[in-house]
Design a protein around this motif. Structure first.
Motif, short mmCIF file in Angstrom:
data_model
loop_
_atom_site.label_atom_id
_atom_site.label_comp_id
_atom_site.label_asym_id
_atom_site.label_seq_id
_atom_site.Cartn_x
_atom_site.Cartn_y
_atom_site.Cartn_z
N VAL A 86 8.56 5.19 -12.46
CA VAL A 86 8.20 4.05 -11.62
C VAL A 86 9.32 3.03 -11.68
O VAL A 86 10.03 2.92 -12.68
N SER A 87 9.48 2.27 -10.61
CA SER A 87 10.57 1.31 -10.54
C SER A 87 10.25 0.02 -11.29
O SER A 87 11.16 -0.69 -11.70
N GLU A 88 8.96 -0.28 -11.46
CA GLU A 88 8.54 -1.48 -12.18
C GLU A 88 7.34 -1.16 -13.04
O GLU A 88 6.42 -0.45 -12.62
N VAL A 89 7.34 -1.68 -14.27
CA VAL A 89 6.18 -1.50 -15.15
C VAL A 89 5.25 -2.70 -14.99
O VAL A 89 5.64 -3.75 -14.49
N GLY A 90 4.02 -2.52 -15.43
CA GLY A 90 3.06 -3.62 -15.39
C GLY A 90 2.28 -3.73 -14.10
O GLY A 90 1.45 -4.63 -13.94
N LYS A 91 2.54 -2.83 -13.15
CA LYS A 91 1.83 -2.86 -11.87
C LYS A 91 0.80 -1.74 -11.75
O LYS A 91 0.13 -1.64 -10.72
N GLY A 92 0.68 -0.91 -12.77
CA GLY A 92 -0.29 0.17 -12.73
C GLY A 92 0.15 1.40 -11.97
O GLY A 92 -0.63 2.32 -11.75
N TYR A 93 1.43 1.43 -11.58
CA TYR A 93 1.92 2.58 -10.81
C TYR A 93 1.79 3.88 -11.61
O TYR A 93 1.34 4.91 -11.11
N GLY A 94 2.23 3.83 -12.88
CA GLY A 94 2.20 5.03 -13.70
C GLY A 94 0.81 5.59 -13.89
O GLY A 94 0.58 6.80 -13.74
N THR A 95 -0.14 4.70 -14.18
CA THR A 95 -1.53 5.12 -14.36
C THR A 95 -2.10 5.70 -13.09
O THR A 95 -2.83 6.70 -13.11
N GLN A 96 -1.78 5.10 -11.96
CA GLN A 96 -2.25 5.60 -10.67
C GLN A 96 -1.76 7.03 -10.43
O GLN A 96 -2.52 7.91 -9.98
N LEU A 102 -4.65 14.12 -12.99
CA LEU A 102 -5.89 14.46 -13.68
C LEU A 102 -6.98 14.85 -12.67
O LEU A 102 -7.74 15.79 -12.89
N GLU A 103 -7.02 14.14 -11.57
CA GLU A 103 -7.99 14.45 -10.51
C GLU A 103 -7.77 15.86 -9.96
O GLU A 103 -8.72 16.63 -9.79
N ASP A 104 -6.51 16.20 -9.71
CA ASP A 104 -6.20 17.54 -9.20
C ASP A 104 -6.53 18.60 -10.24
O ASP A 104 -7.01 19.69 -9.89
N ALA A 105 -6.26 18.31 -11.50
CA ALA A 105 -6.55 19.28 -12.57
C ALA A 105 -8.05 19.57 -12.63
O ALA A 105 -8.46 20.73 -12.82
N LEU A 108 -9.08 21.79 -9.73
CA LEU A 108 -8.60 23.16 -9.92
C LEU A 108 -9.25 23.84 -11.12
O LEU A 108 -8.90 24.97 -11.46
N VAL A 109 -10.18 23.13 -11.77
CA VAL A 109 -10.89 23.63 -12.95
C VAL A 109 -9.90 24.03 -14.05
O VAL A 109 -9.99 25.11 -14.64
N LYS A 110 -8.94 23.17 -14.29
CA LYS A 110 -7.99 23.38 -15.37
C LYS A 110 -8.56 22.90 -16.70
O LYS A 110 -9.54 22.16 -16.74
#
Length: 253
Positions: A86-96, A102-105, A108-110
């Motif tokens: 991510v270009s900036e921390v503290g904006k929640g980009y990484g978590t998003q 995690l949603e895709d996993a 896909l029943v991973k």
């Protein structure tokens, strides 16, 4: 925060928007190779999402099934994150972006999601963002590599690294690069090694890893896509300056 959109890259989207890394040098060999690599991997199910804020690229995540991944890990039934940036921390980009994986996993029943981290270089994700999102360290490897996992069932067996790293480096006495083009910076990293070797009058062998079977058998680190070995010792798994290349080689001559 402005208008933030998450965009899934496809062959068509890639042609227009392009990959995130090295985007300021779209005519470079590394950028072209990365986009070509992505186009091939999309057919295997690789996912590549970018975040756009007010139409500006501000972050991305890349992940795929273990059996197609570019990381040296035994993680059957997991998704493997290659890159998160991510270009900036503290904006929640990484978590998003992590939540999307995690949603895709789950869909896909991973069994969960894994990521390889390293605190010594920006070429590999750092672990803090993953620890903050309930990942746990489940294995370690030389050169400060750590394997983090988010398991949907705590009773599931942990994914793990191979443990024969030293034996892998012993195979190479000549100055040798093992590489693939999952990362666009591999091209310039290779150029710097070649330039350093040329200054010292040393021949160099370059091995292009063709598939996951070769990756799992040959790579001397979990990172997998770039390794430099000389006289049976790992010199680097990331880009070095030409000066650093010369210095490290001299130490082993």
């Amino acid at each position: 925060m402005g208008d933030v959109q998450m965009v899934e890259m496809t062959n068509e989207m890639l042609e227009g928007l392009g990959s995130y890394c090295l985007r300021s040098k779209k005519k470079s060999a590394g950028y072209i190779q990365k986009n070509r690599w992505l186009n091939d991997r999309f057919e295997e199910g690789l996912k590549y999402f970018q975040l756009l804020e007010n139409q500006k690229q501000v972050g991305f995540i890349e992940y795929t099934d273990e059996e197609f991944s570019s990381r040296v890990v035994h993680a059957d039934g997991y998704l493997v994150i290659h890159c998160l940036w991510v270009s900036e921390v503290g904006k929640g980009y990484g978590t998003q972006l992590i939540n999307k994986c995690l949603e895709d996993a789950r869909k896909l029943v991973k069994k969960g999601v894994v990521v390889i981290t390293n605190s010594t270089t920006s070429w590999v994700p750092s672990k803090d963002i993953f620890l903050n999102n309930q990942f746990e360290v489940v294995d370690t490897a030389p050169y400060d590599f750590e394997l983090l996992a988010y398991k949907f069932d705590n009773g599931t067996e942990n994914p793990y690294f191979p443990h024969d790293w030293q034996d892998r480096t012993k195979k190479y006495s000549n100055l040798t690069i093992l590489r693939s083009f999952q990362c666009p910076y591999v091209d310039v990293a290779t150029e710097n090694i070649v330039a350093g070797a040329y200054k010292l009058g040393i021949d160099i062998d370059i091995i292009d890893i063709k598939n996951r079977q070769e990756l799992m058998a040959l790579s001397p680190t979990p990172y997998g896509i770039f390794s430099v070995i000389f006289k049976g010792q790992l010199i680097s798994f990331h880009r070095l300056t030409v000066h650093s290349v010369v210095k490290k080689i001299k130490e082993l001559i």
